[in-house]
Design an enzyme around this catalytic site. Structure first.
Site, PDB file in Angstrom:
ATOM      1  CB  SER A  62      -0.954  -0.032   1.279  1.00  0.00           C
ATOM      2  OG  SER A  62      -1.855  -0.980   0.986  1.00  0.00           O
ATOM      3  CD  GLU A 162      -4.387  -3.040  -2.415  1.00  0.00           C
ATOM      4  OE1 GLU A 162      -4.167  -4.091  -2.148  1.00  0.00           O
ATOM      5  OE2 GLU A 162      -3.574  -2.097  -1.672  1.00  0.00           O
TER       6      GLU A 162
END
Length: 292
Positions: A62, A162
């Site tokens: 992330s 993601e």
């Protein structure tokens, strides 16, 4: 030898000795740890640099949401997007079984929220659904790559979102950066070489409000130390391997000066607590180095 030249040599020798001591302390933290760890430090005002495995290409997880947010804000600066424009949330972009405080806030979907809120959830709370919403809005990961390339950011690659990383553990390794690259890009960001003054101030404020990873970079720093940061974590696979436990940040010192720190713990067989503690301990040592 002139006095100025002698003074320069003395300062250089002192700086080398101090950096060498920092390296010893970091090596002590990492001794016998079953992980590959990249560390980069960059003093903004004094130019101090330290790298350990700083050129290794390690999975970002992330942390790449900083780069994505910067690309979105570049589009805002160009007038292609607006922080006030509405983004529709529905079942198609509020996926289940992924980290998403945004979905928790709007579980039913069918609501429009401003782009600014999506950015803030994506960066400060590391929202995975928010991340993929931003990438779709931009036109894909290739737009982020092109933007970073245009700003001279080296050692950085982004190929997957993601959702892709949740489907295939191995693709996280295709979204990589070096810690040196991240320290450098944070300096470019701080210097206003990535975004407009307005967008730089906005993203800095968002990063200062980051609420994830409180057991990493900020854990052992004095309370209320300003740290504009972005975390990343893969979790463990079935074999007990952690692909990534990461953090990057800009730290403001009591004297008003700054440094960037990037720590990537990759392919770790240590517990999550130990992997995070490595980042915490390194952050503490770097803080003490700059405060001597």
């Amino acid at each position: 030898m002139k006095k100025t030249a002698l003074l320069f040599l003395l300062i250089s020798a002192f700086s080398w000795a101090q950096t060498s001591l920092l390296e010893q302390k970091i090596n002590s933290i990492l001794k016998n740890k079953k992980a590959t760890v990249g560390v980069s430090v960059l003093g903004f005002e004094n130019g101090v640099k330290y790298d350990k495995n700083g050129d290794k290409k390690l999975p970002m997880q992330s942390v790449f949401k900083f780069h994505i947010a910067a690309a979105v804000l570049n589009a805002v600066d160009q007038g292609k997007l607006s922080l006030d424009q509405d983004i529709m949330l529905d079942k198609s972009n509020l996926l289940e079984n992924t980290w998403s405080p945004l979905r928790d806030k709007y579980p039913a979907g069918n609501v429009e929220i401003p782009l600014s809120e999506v950015i803030e959830y994506t960066v400060a709370k590391s929202d995975n659904n928010g991340c993929d919403i931003l990438l779709k809005l931009l036109g894909g990961t290739q737009v982020v790559q092109k933007f970073m390339d245009s700003k001279g950011v080296k050692g950085f690659q982004i190929k997957y979102n993601e959702e892709d990383m949740h489907k295939d553990w191995n693709v996280q390794y295709e979204n990589y950066s070096t810690t040196k690259s991240d320290a450098d890009v944070l300096k470019k960001f701080y210097d206003g070489k990535l975004l407009s003054k307005k967008s730089t101030a906005y993203l800095m404020k968002v990063m200062l409000s980051t609420s994830t990873g409180l057991n990493k970079m900020v854990e052992q720093l004095p309370k209320n130390t300003p740290v504009a940061r972005k975390t990343g974590a893969s979790g463990k696979n079935k074999a007990g391997l952690t692909g990534a436990e990461n953090e990057i940040g800009i730290v403001t010192l009591p004297n008003g000066k700054h440094y960037a720190l990037a720590v990537f713990v990759s392919n770790s067989m240590e517990t999550d607590a130990v992997s995070c503690r490595m980042i915490s301990d390194i952050s503490k040592e770097v803080w003490e180095y700059f405060n001597k």
